[in-house]
Design an enzyme around this catalytic site. Structure first.
Site, short mmCIF file in Angstrom:
data_model
loop_
_atom_site.label_atom_id
_atom_site.label_comp_id
_atom_site.label_asym_id
_atom_site.label_seq_id
_atom_site.Cartn_x
_atom_site.Cartn_y
_atom_site.Cartn_z
N LYS A 11 0.82 -1.21 0.00
CA LYS A 11 0.00 0.00 0.00
C LYS A 11 0.86 1.28 0.00
O LYS A 11 2.07 1.22 0.30
CB LYS A 11 -0.92 -0.02 1.23
CG LYS A 11 -2.04 -1.08 1.17
CD LYS A 11 -2.86 -1.07 2.47
CE LYS A 11 -4.06 -1.99 2.43
NZ LYS A 11 -4.79 -2.02 3.72
N TYR A 51 -12.02 -2.65 -3.89
CA TYR A 51 -12.83 -2.64 -2.66
C TYR A 51 -14.29 -2.45 -3.03
O TYR A 51 -14.83 -1.35 -2.91
CB TYR A 51 -12.37 -1.51 -1.73
CG TYR A 51 -10.99 -1.67 -1.12
CD1 TYR A 51 -10.71 -2.72 -0.24
CD2 TYR A 51 -9.97 -0.76 -1.38
CE1 TYR A 51 -9.45 -2.86 0.35
CE2 TYR A 51 -8.70 -0.89 -0.80
CZ TYR A 51 -8.46 -1.94 0.06
OH TYR A 51 -7.21 -2.06 0.64
N ARG A 116 -1.15 -14.17 4.60
CA ARG A 116 -1.84 -13.42 5.67
C ARG A 116 -1.16 -13.63 7.03
O ARG A 116 -1.12 -12.72 7.86
CB ARG A 116 -3.34 -13.77 5.72
CG ARG A 116 -4.09 -13.14 4.53
CD ARG A 116 -5.58 -13.34 4.60
NE ARG A 116 -6.24 -12.63 5.67
CZ ARG A 116 -6.72 -11.38 5.58
NH1 ARG A 116 -6.56 -10.67 4.48
NH2 ARG A 116 -7.34 -10.83 6.60
N THR A 122 -4.98 -7.29 10.96
CA THR A 122 -5.39 -6.04 10.31
C THR A 122 -4.95 -4.81 11.10
O THR A 122 -4.47 -3.83 10.54
CB THR A 122 -6.94 -6.03 10.17
OG1 THR A 122 -7.34 -7.21 9.46
CG2 THR A 122 -7.44 -4.79 9.45
N ARG A 133 3.19 -6.30 9.68
CA ARG A 133 2.45 -5.16 10.26
C ARG A 133 2.95 -4.81 11.65
O ARG A 133 3.03 -3.63 12.01
CB ARG A 133 0.95 -5.46 10.26
CG ARG A 133 0.32 -5.31 8.87
CD ARG A 133 -1.09 -5.81 8.83
NE ARG A 133 -1.81 -5.47 7.60
CZ ARG A 133 -2.94 -6.05 7.21
NH1 ARG A 133 -3.49 -7.01 7.96
NH2 ARG A 133 -3.53 -5.69 6.09
N ASN A 154 -1.84 0.18 7.22
CA ASN A 154 -1.29 -1.10 7.68
C ASN A 154 -0.45 -1.80 6.62
O ASN A 154 -0.31 -3.03 6.62
CB ASN A 154 -2.40 -2.00 8.22
CG ASN A 154 -3.52 -2.20 7.22
OD1 ASN A 154 -3.41 -1.77 6.07
ND2 ASN A 154 -4.57 -2.86 7.64
N HIS A 157 -2.19 -5.14 1.55
CA HIS A 157 -3.45 -5.86 1.35
C HIS A 157 -3.08 -7.27 0.93
O HIS A 157 -2.15 -7.46 0.15
CB HIS A 157 -4.29 -5.22 0.24
CG HIS A 157 -5.37 -6.16 -0.22
ND1 HIS A 157 -6.56 -6.29 0.45
CD2 HIS A 157 -5.40 -7.08 -1.23
CE1 HIS A 157 -7.30 -7.23 -0.14
NE2 HIS A 157 -6.60 -7.73 -1.16
N GLU A 168 -9.60 -10.54 -7.33
CA GLU A 168 -8.65 -9.42 -7.18
C GLU A 168 -7.51 -9.51 -8.21
O GLU A 168 -7.05 -8.49 -8.72
CB GLU A 168 -8.09 -9.41 -5.75
CG GLU A 168 -9.16 -9.01 -4.72
CD GLU A 168 -8.74 -9.28 -3.28
OE1 GLU A 168 -7.58 -9.69 -3.04
OE2 GLU A 168 -9.58 -9.06 -2.37
N1 UDP Z 1 -10.02 -0.66 7.56
C1 UDP Z 1 -10.03 0.55 8.25
N2 UDP Z 1 -10.88 0.71 9.31
C2 UDP Z 1 -11.70 -0.27 9.73
C3 UDP Z 1 -11.68 -1.51 9.03
C4 UDP Z 1 -10.83 -1.67 7.95
O1 UDP Z 1 -9.31 1.46 7.90
O2 UDP Z 1 -12.41 -0.07 10.70
C5 UDP Z 1 -9.15 -0.79 6.37
C6 UDP Z 1 -7.76 -1.37 6.65
O3 UDP Z 1 -6.81 -0.65 5.89
C7 UDP Z 1 -7.89 -2.80 6.16
C8 UDP Z 1 -8.88 -2.65 4.99
O4 UDP Z 1 -9.77 -1.64 5.43
O5 UDP Z 1 -6.64 -3.33 5.75
C9 UDP Z 1 -9.67 -3.89 4.65
O6 UDP Z 1 -10.27 -4.40 5.83
P1 UDP Z 1 -10.20 -5.96 6.16
O7 UDP Z 1 -11.08 -6.20 7.33
O8 UDP Z 1 -10.46 -6.74 4.92
O9 UDP Z 1 -8.68 -6.16 6.66
P2 UDP Z 1 -7.44 -6.93 6.00
O10 UDP Z 1 -7.96 -8.05 5.16
O11 UDP Z 1 -6.67 -5.91 5.20
O12 UDP Z 1 -6.61 -7.42 7.15
MG MG Z 2 -9.42 -8.01 3.63
#
Ligand code: UDP
Ligand code: MG
Length: 181
Positions: A11, A51, A116, A122, A133, A154, A157, A168
């Site tokens: 990112k 997204y 992951r 996250t 992270r 973070n 993705h 994707e």
């Molecule tokens: N995100 C955020 N605030 C929230 C939830 C998600 O900014 O309350 C953002 C964050 O950057 C995250 C992305 O949205 O990486 C996608 O969310 P997801 O739950 O899919 O997390 P990931 O798969 O990236 O761990």
């Molecule tokens: Mg996700």
């Protein structure tokens, strides 16, 4: 073990902080292979394709954020997943279109979950030590980001399921850009 492909985005925050090499190294040293890679400055259309504002996406992000707020006894100012999803998509579009990202297809045994695991939770402040992270963005939290109306910075993705990885990968790459070696 099943060989899978997964989509990784480095990112804008990670690219700006010159962490591209550090991040790719973490995958390569874990037997995962890069089979497509490009730098791209996404526009709003591409960001929204990545997204998508669908039911499943809104629900999954909302549930995770809500759980974290409940655990920390914070109030989350959103009444339902659709309302939250629309706002989150906006935050994410602003973030991901800020500057270039690196899009990568990673291939390997159990690649979706392996990637992951290497990336970490996250919310970087809750990720375990040794994950990308935690090691590079550990002071970032839902609370910090949500309270000022922006996406969590973070670094990465990574696709979360076979179906999402497939979708994707098609958003970011054409077939002839993917290599076998
Ligand atoms: N995100 C955020 N605030 C929230 C939830 C998600 O900014 O309350 C953002 C964050 O950057 C995250 C992305 O949205 O990486 C996608 O969310 P997801 O739950 O899919 O997390 P990931 O798969 O990236 O761990
Ligand atoms: Mg996700």
């Amino acid at each position: 073990m099943i060989h899978e492909q997964t989509l990784v985005l480095i990112k804008p925050d990670a690219v700006q902080r010159q962490l591209i090499g550090e991040i790719i190294k973490r995958f390569e040293e874990n037997q995962l292979k890069v089979c497509a890679l490009k730098m791209i400055h996404p526009n709003e259309e591409l960001a929204k394709k990545h997204y998508p504002l669908d039911e499943e996406w809104c629900k999954s992000a909302f549930e995770k954020t809500k759980k974290s707020a409940q655990e920390e006894k914070r109030t989350l100012g959103f009444s339902n997943h659709i309302e939250f999803g629309e706002i989150l998509q906006n935050w994410l579009v602003n973030f991901i279109t800020e500057s270039p990202v690196i899009a990568i297809i990673i291939k390997g045994p159990n690649a979706i979950n392996s990637v992951r695991d290497i990336v970490g939770a996250t919310e970087p402040c809750k990720a375990i030590s040794g994950t990308i992270r935690k090691d590079f963005a550990s002071d970032e939290s839902y609370e910090k980001a949500n309270s000022v109306g922006r996406a969590l910075r973070n670094l990465i993705h990574a696709s979360d399921s076979i179906e999402n990885a497939k979708r994707e990968i098609q958003v970011w790459f054409k077939e002839h850009e993917v290599y076998e070696y």
